[in-house]
Design an enzyme around this catalytic site. Structure first.
Site, PDB file in Angstrom:
ATOM      1  CE  LYS A  79      -4.326   8.202  10.011  1.00 10.28           C
ATOM      2  NZ  LYS A  79      -4.484   6.845  10.580  1.00 10.28           N
ATOM      3  CB  SER A 154      -2.491   4.456   8.296  1.00 12.40           C
ATOM      4  OG  SER A 154      -3.455   4.593   9.324  1.00 12.40           O
ATOM      5  CB  SER A 178      -3.098   3.156  12.138  1.00 11.31           C
ATOM      6  OG  SER A 178      -3.016   2.432  10.957  1.00 11.31           O
TER       7      SER A 178
END
Ligand code: GLN
Length: 478
Positions: A79, A154, A178
């Site tokens: 990420k 997210s 997330s």
């Protein structure tokens, strides 16, 4: 090479029996990911040089007859809030569009030491604030299951690449859900470990007391393998735990007969009906495996959203103060004074959601409001943690939905921040309490949308959580 269906062990077997080399695998994975990416926008950058270097090291080890490590040769995505030395790390923000970190996150170092091959960085909501990945400055991610829908957020990119088969496993981050919510929306496994289990060194801070790094994978075993690699004490993060890291994989094979599982009654109100049905079916599978299921109560749940959105915005307003145009970021050059430079850099650079949170957080911390909001939220947080402590006096694990509904349409909630915040209702409590929790796929709706089931255990009881998830994964009938 059928990358989309490969597991870590099938890859290791292929390498060991010289069906392919790690360099061939990395080259194929990069090619596949670059070709598929336009459909989802899940990768923001690829790092072929770094990937091929890592793959070469794995091939050299194999040639010398050495063990290439628990992730030897495995294509991994990371990420874009997790720092990678020399590889652009944007945090999904226009402000950091050209930021090249000078060091690696501890999780990244450990992943590569274990033989992992990082092929690229994944899209996410700006500074990890969001539940749909629509808050990225680089455009939304599309859910590979249905490209009109969001992948969740997210860590939407990290979930999408695993679901799409353009990475075998990935790293995400979770502050309020997330990792689990996108895992649920995309039909993959997502794990939020105990707070402190994985070092946060090199994870761009959103809300430091809630931030976690954790794995996403296509099966429970791969997620357990990845967690074991990245977990453990790190001198560079004073909140990282000293507790030794158990062998999660040997724990997978135990059965769950007699295991006491609690269903929090507060988590089954307001669920979309198909989601509720699928979780109920999942619970029946656990019963058929011999688990003792009982209803429990976590009464402070009703305050969780308010509590979370006070604490996380307070911490975010402080953490994001460093993006001032002097360090890290691009700088607006229109300004005549220092204050003007700050104002225009931040005004132009941050997206709407970050600005909203900076304002909210600054407000709840301000003199006169601190006691009424921030301090009260801290007390409520203690009550939420106590609810779990009490529950774990009677049960070994808790099972719940991850999200009240499956993946929604892109644009559907973007103009209603409150509706977006409410989608985190079942995930933020685990982060507030700092306990381990994960999402494991538990079926699809009539429209084919994946639904995840959440499993939570007490602090550092990841092995029990994985055991439940693995038993369920092996027995489920879809
Ligand atoms: N959706 C939650 C938020 O917007 C959680 C985000 C996260 O876990 N990083 O804050």
């Amino acid at each position: 090479m059928d990358i989309p269906s490969l597991s870590i062990d099938s890859l290791r077997e292929g390498l060991r029996s010289h069906n392919f080399s790690a360099v061939e695998l990395a080259t194929a994975a990069l090619g596949h990911a670059e070709k598929e990416n336009p459909a989802t926008n899940a990768y923001l950058s690829f790092c072929p040089e770094r990937a091929l270097d890592a793959a070469r090291r794995v091939d050299e080890k194999i040639a010398r007859g050495e063990d290439p490590g628990p992730l030897g040769g495995v294509p991994v995505a990371v990420k874009d809030v997790i720092l990678t030395k020399g590889v652009r790390t944007t945090c999904g923000s226009k402000l950091l569009a050209n930021y090249i970190p000078p060091y690696d996150a501890t999780a990244v170092i450990r992943l590569e030491q274990a033989g992992g091959v990082i092929i690229g960085k994944t899209n996410c909501d700006e500074f990890a604030m969001g539940s749909s990945n629509e808050n990225s400055a680089f455009g939304p991610v599309r859910n590979p299951v249905d490209t009109d829908r969001v992948p969740g957020g997210s860590s939407g990119g990290s979930a999408a690449v695993v679901a799409q088969g353009t990475a075998v496993v990935s790293l995400g981050s979770d502050t309020g859900g997330s990792i689990r919510q996108p895992a649920s929306f995309c039909g993959v496994v997502g794990v939020t470990p105990t707070y402190g289990r994985v070092s946060r060194y090199g994870l761009t801070a959103f809300a430091s007391s809630l931030d976690h790094i954790g794995p996403l994978a296509r099966n429970v075993r791969d997620s357990a393998r990845l967690l074991a690699v990245i977990a453990g004490r790190d001198e560079m993060d004073s909140t990282s735990a000293f507790a030794p890291v158990p062998d999660y994989e040997t724990a997978l094979d135990g059965d769950i007969r007699g295991l006491r599982i609690g269903l929090p009654k507060e988590y089954f109100q307001g669920l979309a009906s198909e989601t509720g049905d699928l979780i109920a079916r999942g619970v029946n599978v656990l019963k058929s495996l011999g688990a003792e299921v009982r209803e429990i109560s976590l009464p402070a749940t009703e305050y969780a959203i308010a509590c979370y959105y006070i604490i996380c915005t307070a911490e975010a307003s402080s953490n994001l103060a460093r993006y001032d145009g002097v360090r890290y970021t691009s700088r607006a050059d229109s300004a005549e004074s220092l204050t003007g430079m700050y104002r225009s850099t931040r005004g132009e650079g941050f997206g709407a959601e970050c600005k909203r949170r900076i304002m909210l957080g600054t407000y709840v911390l301000s003199a006169g409001y601190y006691d009424a909001y921030y301090l009260k939220a801290q007390k409520v947080r203690a009550l939420i943690a106590r609810d779990f402590e009490n529950a774990f006096g009677h049960v070994d694990a808790i099972v719940a939905p991850v999200s009240p509904f499956p993946a929604f349409k892109i644009g559907e909630k973007i103009n209603d921040p409150l509706a977006m915040y409410l989608s985190d209702i079942y995930t933020i409590t685990g982060d507030l309490a700092g306990i381990p929790c994960m999402s494991v796929p538990c079926g699809r709706t009539g429209a084919g949308l994946p639904v995840g089931m959440q499993i939570l255990t007490k602090h550092f009881a990841e092995a029990t959580m994985f055991r439940v998830a693995h038993a369920f994964e092996s027995a489920r009938d879809f």
